[in-house]
Design a protein around this motif. Structure first.
Motif, PDB file in Angstrom:
ATOM      1  N   VAL A 125       0.836  -1.198   0.000  1.00 22.23           N
ATOM      2  CA  VAL A 125       0.000   0.000   0.000  1.00 22.23           C
ATOM      3  C   VAL A 125       0.869   1.245   0.000  1.00 22.23           C
ATOM      4  O   VAL A 125       2.066   1.189   0.280  1.00 22.23           O
ATOM      5  CB  VAL A 125      -0.959   0.043   1.223  1.00 22.23           C
ATOM      6  N   ASN A 126       0.228   2.355  -0.293  1.00 19.77           N
ATOM      7  CA  ASN A 126       0.837   3.667  -0.156  1.00 19.77           C
ATOM      8  C   ASN A 126      -0.153   4.536   0.593  1.00 19.77           C
ATOM      9  O   ASN A 126      -1.355   4.449   0.363  1.00 19.77           O
ATOM     10  CB  ASN A 126       1.157   4.294  -1.517  1.00 19.77           C
ATOM     11  N   VAL A 127       0.348   5.347   1.505  1.00 16.93           N
ATOM     12  CA  VAL A 127      -0.490   6.293   2.228  1.00 16.93           C
ATOM     13  C   VAL A 127       0.111   7.671   2.006  1.00 16.93           C
ATOM     14  O   VAL A 127       1.298   7.879   2.238  1.00 16.93           O
ATOM     15  CB  VAL A 127      -0.557   5.976   3.743  1.00 16.93           C
ATOM     16  N   SER A 128      -0.713   8.610   1.525  1.00 22.03           N
ATOM     17  CA  SER A 128      -0.200   9.962   1.312  1.00 22.03           C
ATOM     18  C   SER A 128      -0.755  10.899   2.376  1.00 22.03           C
ATOM     19  O   SER A 128      -1.907  10.793   2.777  1.00 22.03           O
ATOM     20  CB  SER A 128      -0.531  10.467  -0.100  1.00 22.03           C
ATOM     21  N   TYR A 129       0.119  11.771   2.816  1.00 20.07           N
ATOM     22  CA  TYR A 129      -0.190  12.746   3.861  1.00 20.07           C
ATOM     23  C   TYR A 129       0.127  14.139   3.333  1.00 20.07           C
ATOM     24  O   TYR A 129       1.106  14.319   2.615  1.00 20.07           O
ATOM     25  CB  TYR A 129       0.673  12.488   5.101  1.00 20.07           C
ATOM     26  N   SER A 130      -0.669  15.125   3.734  1.00 22.94           N
ATOM     27  CA  SER A 130      -0.436  16.501   3.327  1.00 22.94           C
ATOM     28  C   SER A 130      -0.789  17.432   4.477  1.00 22.94           C
ATOM     29  O   SER A 130      -1.871  17.328   5.059  1.00 22.94           O
ATOM     30  CB  SER A 130      -1.302  16.832   2.108  1.00 22.94           C
ATOM     31  N   SER A 131       0.130  18.336   4.797  1.00 22.81           N
ATOM     32  CA  SER A 131      -0.128  19.356   5.812  1.00 22.81           C
ATOM     33  C   SER A 131       0.499  20.662   5.334  1.00 22.81           C
ATOM     34  O   SER A 131       1.108  20.703   4.266  1.00 22.81           O
ATOM     35  CB  SER A 131       0.467  18.941   7.169  1.00 22.81           C
ATOM     36  N   ASP A 132       0.372  21.708   6.126  1.00 27.92           N
ATOM     37  CA  ASP A 132       0.991  22.987   5.762  1.00 27.92           C
ATOM     38  C   ASP A 132       2.513  22.872   5.688  1.00 27.92           C
ATOM     39  O   ASP A 132       3.168  23.690   5.049  1.00 27.92           O
ATOM     40  CB  ASP A 132       0.619  24.078   6.764  1.00 27.92           C
ATOM     41  N   ASP A 133       3.083  21.846   6.343  1.00 27.30           N
ATOM     42  CA  ASP A 133       4.531  21.675   6.361  1.00 27.30           C
ATOM     43  C   ASP A 133       5.060  20.866   5.186  1.00 27.30           C
ATOM     44  O   ASP A 133       6.265  20.772   4.993  1.00 27.30           O
ATOM     45  CB  ASP A 133       4.980  21.010   7.665  1.00 27.30           C
ATOM     46  N   GLY A 134       4.164  20.217   4.420  1.00 29.32           N
ATOM     47  CA  GLY A 134       4.636  19.455   3.274  1.00 29.32           C
ATOM     48  C   GLY A 134       3.789  18.231   2.993  1.00 29.32           C
ATOM     49  O   GLY A 134       2.634  18.151   3.413  1.00 29.32           O
ATOM     50  N   TRP A 135       4.404  17.284   2.295  1.00 24.07           N
ATOM     51  CA  TRP A 135       3.713  16.082   1.841  1.00 24.07           C
ATOM     52  C   TRP A 135       4.578  14.871   2.130  1.00 24.07           C
ATOM     53  O   TRP A 135       5.802  14.949   2.073  1.00 24.07           O
ATOM     54  CB  TRP A 135       3.457  16.164   0.338  1.00 24.07           C
ATOM     55  N   VAL A 136       3.922  13.723   2.393  1.00 27.01           N
ATOM     56  CA  VAL A 136       4.628  12.459   2.599  1.00 27.01           C
ATOM     57  C   VAL A 136       3.954  11.391   1.754  1.00 27.01           C
ATOM     58  O   VAL A 136       2.732  11.276   1.741  1.00 27.01           O
ATOM     59  CB  VAL A 136       4.616  12.029   4.092  1.00 27.01           C
ATOM     60  N   SER A 137       4.774  10.607   1.070  1.00 26.72           N
ATOM     61  CA  SER A 137       4.326   9.413   0.365  1.00 26.72           C
ATOM     62  C   SER A 137       4.906   8.231   1.135  1.00 26.72           C
ATOM     63  O   SER A 137       6.112   7.988   1.103  1.00 26.72           O
ATOM     64  CB  SER A 137       4.828   9.418  -1.077  1.00 26.72           C
ATOM     65  N   TYR A 138       4.050   7.510   1.851  1.00 25.20           N
ATOM     66  CA  TYR A 138       4.441   6.472   2.806  1.00 25.20           C
ATOM     67  C   TYR A 138       4.136   5.106   2.180  1.00 25.20           C
ATOM     68  O   TYR A 138       2.981   4.791   1.922  1.00 25.20           O
ATOM     69  CB  TYR A 138       3.605   6.705   4.067  1.00 25.20           C
ATOM     70  N   SER A 139       5.151   4.307   1.911  1.00 28.93           N
ATOM     71  CA  SER A 139       4.973   3.004   1.280  1.00 28.93           C
ATOM     72  C   SER A 139       5.252   1.894   2.271  1.00 28.93           C
ATOM     73  O   SER A 139       6.203   1.974   3.046  1.00 28.93           O
ATOM     74  CB  SER A 139       5.926   2.857   0.096  1.00 28.93           C
ATOM     75  N   GLY A 140       4.409   0.849   2.219  1.00 34.84           N
ATOM     76  CA  GLY A 140       4.618  -0.264   3.123  1.00 34.84           C
ATOM     77  C   GLY A 140       3.654  -1.400   2.858  1.00 34.84           C
ATOM     78  O   GLY A 140       3.072  -1.507   1.779  1.00 34.84           O
ATOM     79  N   THR A 141       3.482  -2.239   3.862  1.00 37.65           N
ATOM     80  CA  THR A 141       2.568  -3.373   3.758  1.00 37.65           C
ATOM     81  C   THR A 141       1.503  -3.248   4.846  1.00 37.65           C
ATOM     82  O   THR A 141       1.798  -2.869   5.977  1.00 37.65           O
ATOM     83  CB  THR A 141       3.300  -4.718   3.911  1.00 37.65           C
ATOM     84  N   ALA A 142       0.277  -3.592   4.462  1.00 40.60           N
ATOM     85  CA  ALA A 142      -0.856  -3.493   5.389  1.00 40.60           C
ATOM     86  C   ALA A 142      -1.321  -4.888   5.775  1.00 40.60           C
ATOM     87  O   ALA A 142      -1.333  -5.813   4.960  1.00 40.60           O
ATOM     88  CB  ALA A 142      -2.000  -2.732   4.740  1.00 40.60           C
ATOM     89  N   THR A 143      -1.730  -5.012   7.029  1.00 41.18           N
ATOM     90  CA  THR A 143      -2.264  -6.264   7.549  1.00 41.18           C
ATOM     91  C   THR A 143      -3.570  -5.970   8.270  1.00 41.18           C
ATOM     92  O   THR A 143      -3.578  -5.167   9.216  1.00 41.18           O
ATOM     93  CB  THR A 143      -1.274  -6.907   8.548  1.00 41.18           C
ATOM     94  N   PRO A 144      -4.673  -6.605   7.857  1.00 42.10           N
ATOM     95  CA  PRO A 144      -5.915  -6.462   8.626  1.00 42.10           C
ATOM     96  C   PRO A 144      -5.725  -7.100  10.002  1.00 42.10           C
ATOM     97  O   PRO A 144      -5.036  -8.112  10.146  1.00 42.10           O
ATOM     98  CB  PRO A 144      -6.940  -7.244   7.795  1.00 42.10           C
ATOM     99  N   SER A 145      -6.330  -6.502  11.019  1.00 38.05           N
ATOM    100  CA  SER A 145      -6.153  -6.974  12.390  1.00 38.05           C
ATOM    101  C   SER A 145      -7.479  -6.958  13.147  1.00 38.05           C
ATOM    102  O   SER A 145      -8.275  -6.039  12.992  1.00 38.05           O
ATOM    103  CB  SER A 145      -5.146  -6.075  13.115  1.00 38.05           C
ATOM    104  N   LYS A 146      -7.653  -7.963  13.991  1.00 37.13           N
ATOM    105  CA  LYS A 146      -8.810  -8.025  14.887  1.00 37.13           C
ATOM    106  C   LYS A 146      -8.365  -7.790  16.331  1.00 37.13           C
ATOM    107  O   LYS A 146      -9.034  -8.230  17.266  1.00 37.13           O
ATOM    108  CB  LYS A 146      -9.489  -9.388  14.772  1.00 37.13           C
ATOM    109  N   ASP A 147      -7.261  -7.103  16.531  1.00 39.01           N
ATOM    110  CA  ASP A 147      -6.710  -6.843  17.859  1.00 39.01           C
ATOM    111  C   ASP A 147      -7.718  -6.007  18.664  1.00 39.01           C
ATOM    112  O   ASP A 147      -7.808  -4.793  18.522  1.00 39.01           O
ATOM    113  CB  ASP A 147      -5.379  -6.112  17.726  1.00 39.01           C
ATOM    114  N   LYS A 148      -8.482  -6.683  19.515  1.00 39.98           N
ATOM    115  CA  LYS A 148      -9.562  -6.048  20.282  1.00 39.98           C
ATOM    116  C   LYS A 148      -9.027  -4.970  21.220  1.00 39.98           C
ATOM    117  O   LYS A 148      -9.610  -3.896  21.338  1.00 39.98           O
ATOM    118  CB  LYS A 148     -10.331  -7.128  21.053  1.00 39.98           C
ATOM    119  N   ALA A 149      -7.924  -5.243  21.889  1.00 39.99           N
ATOM    120  CA  ALA A 149      -7.355  -4.263  22.818  1.00 39.99           C
ATOM    121  C   ALA A 149      -6.936  -2.990  22.083  1.00 39.99           C
ATOM    122  O   ALA A 149      -7.197  -1.878  22.553  1.00 39.99           O
ATOM    123  CB  ALA A 149      -6.167  -4.861  23.563  1.00 39.99           C
TER     124      ALA A 149
END
Length: 160
Positions: free
Chosen positions: A67-91
């Motif tokens: 996956v890729n997650v993009s972030y944008s704020s007044d300070d700039g932009w981030v393109s965050y690349s990684g792997t996603a895992t669905p989780s049922k972690d109740k806590a």
């Protein structure tokens, strides 16, 4: 921002972004982007999102976790690349669930269809700026100036 640690720049932009955009590959091989609220990260290496576990998005991520997650704020932009895992972690779900989750989710916290996406970052490319007004000024300057490159901030990629 040039004198700051690149990881600190990435984390600040991520923390200052209210809604990120998650991009994944669907079952037909198309890129799909969807807005997501970052619920938590202790540092930029792991990011958590609340999600419905019975969605096409989660099914596609189970098949292809890149996956890729993009972030944008007044300070700039981030393109965050990684792997996603669905989780049922109740806590962890109990820890992260708040009123905003109830407003956007089709399920409640205790519904077995409610869960999390845990994204482990591999790289983050960032573009930092000195704020929206200066960036707009530099962009406009670049359009009208011949041979004078605008200062659009710092850019780098870091491993997470």
């Amino acid at each position: 921002m040039a004198d700051k640690d690149p990881r600190e720049i990435v984390e600040k932009i991520m923390k200052d972004t209210r809604i990120a955009v998650l991009t994944y590959t669907d079952a037909q091989g198309r890129l799909v982007s969807t807005p997501m609220g970052t619920q938590d990260f202790e540092d930029a290496s792991v990011v958590w999102f609340i999600t419905g576990l019975d969605t096409d998005k989660v099914e596609a991520i189970r098949a292809n976790p890149q996956v890729n997650v993009s972030y944008s704020s007044d300070d700039g932009w981030v393109s965050y690349s990684g792997t996603a895992t669905p989780s049922k972690d109740k806590a962890k779900l109990d820890e992260l669930w708040d009123a905003s989750a109830s407003a956007f989710m089709d399920t409640e916290k205790d519904d077995p269809r409610s869960g999390l996406l845990e994204v482990h970052g591999q790289t983050a490319e960032y573009w930092s700026s000195d704020g929206a007004i200066k960036t707009a000024f530099e962009f406009a300057k670049g359009l009208v100036s011949k041979g004078d490159k605008p200062d659009m901030g710092d850019n780098d990629t870091i491993a997470l």
